[in-house]
Design a protein around this motif. Sequence first.
Motif, PDB file in Angstrom:
ATOM      1  N   SER A 150       0.841  -1.204   0.000  1.00 58.03           N
ATOM      2  CA  SER A 150       0.000   0.000   0.000  1.00 58.03           C
ATOM      3  C   SER A 150       0.868   1.242   0.000  1.00 58.03           C
ATOM      4  N   ASP A 183      -2.216  -0.311  -5.897  1.00 58.99           N
ATOM      5  CA  ASP A 183      -3.587  -0.189  -6.383  1.00 58.99           C
ATOM      6  C   ASP A 183      -3.919   1.257  -6.725  1.00 58.99           C
ATOM      7  N   GLU A 207      -5.781   3.383  -5.511  1.00 58.98           N
ATOM      8  CA  GLU A 207      -5.955   4.348  -4.432  1.00 58.98           C
ATOM      9  C   GLU A 207      -4.628   4.881  -3.899  1.00 58.98           C
ATOM     10  N   PRO A 241     -10.718  -3.415  -6.918  1.00 54.94           N
ATOM     11  CA  PRO A 241     -10.560  -4.351  -5.801  1.00 54.94           C
ATOM     12  C   PRO A 241     -11.255  -5.677  -6.099  1.00 54.94           C
ATOM     13  N   TRP A 252      -8.684  -4.691  -2.029  1.00 54.45           N
ATOM     14  CA  TRP A 252      -7.471  -4.318  -2.754  1.00 54.45           C
ATOM     15  C   TRP A 252      -6.339  -5.293  -2.506  1.00 54.45           C
ATOM     16  N   ARG A 297      -4.337  -7.139  -5.402  1.00 52.99           N
ATOM     17  CA  ARG A 297      -2.891  -6.951  -5.601  1.00 52.99           C
ATOM     18  C   ARG A 297      -2.167  -8.292  -5.604  1.00 52.99           C
TER      19      ARG A 297
END
Length: 354
Positions: free
Chosen positions: A76, A99, A101, A123, A129, A133
């Motif tokens: 992330s 991702d 976001e 997602p 997510w 991923r």
Amino acid sequence: MARTRPTADPDLLRLLGRTPLARINTPLPQPHPGFWAKLEGLGAGGMKARPAVAMLRGAHARGELRPGATVVESTSGTLGIGLAFAGQALGHPVVLVVDAELEPAMRQLLRSHGAELEIVEQPAREGGWQAARLARLHEVLGRRPGAYWPDQYNNPDNAAGYHAMAQEIAAELDHLDVLVCSVGTGGHSAGLAAPLRRRWPHLRVIGVDSVGSAIFGQPARPRLMRGLGSSIHPRNVAHHAFDEVHWVGPAEAVDACRRLARGSFVSGGWSTGAVALVSAWAARRQPGAVVATVFPDGPHRYLGTVYDDAFRRTHGLHPARTATHPVEIPHPGAAEVGGWARCRTPRPSREARP
């Protein structure tokens, strides 16, 4: 165009760790006796440079990672910076599965440090997510023979990477009563709790999770907060190490971050706000206790979210809606929490048990 194999720069490893321990006295939101915070945002590569280096070195030692081979990981953002650091220090190209976001500034920063990004646009229906991923990560591994996946969620070297931080904390404090740790992959809580408990056997460990996270048995929901919490069940989470767990919502985390920035100068993102809030609470509940936590990163990544007034209004994160104390639930399955909550009987959900 083929990428050239990076040259290792082991001198970078001298920059790893040895971050300052700061005393935090800012009301969060109420006055408290103060707590200690390890400022990992001031270290090269941030907090997760420590486990990133440990995981790659461990893979070298086991023969799982060949010299110059590509490292592929899901992130992330924070581990991505750590892996970019480790890749430069140890001579490995890094591919990060992120991702949609992920903040544009963080994308630019990761690319500036030489990382290649694979961006997931949607997602997964189950697992959000993180699951999406991980699915892309396996696709990338299939396209890159010889690439290595550290698997931060389940790699024991993740936790081992924090042992040096535990030594740094023990060297600066004469005593420690309460350790407050954000929980995501489970690495830094497991890596700190075991060695610090050997030093101080009566140490209490408080885990701090995100509302909407499945780690401690709550249902997985879409989460605004990044960097803590999980929609999957990482094996690195040492559930037995926690004396209690708190779930913190984004309104409380944002409020704490902004109070820190105004009153202590040092601040950070979602995880920093969450652990600061709970650390201040722990210090108030037990006057005279020595409380310590870790601020994983600094504020710069979050200028468009945590510190942006428009973002705060859009998501309804008004300071008047922030809780000043946690609601207590008897066990993680008793109720779905929507804000700051506390449970003194933390345990993994059935899916998380081995």
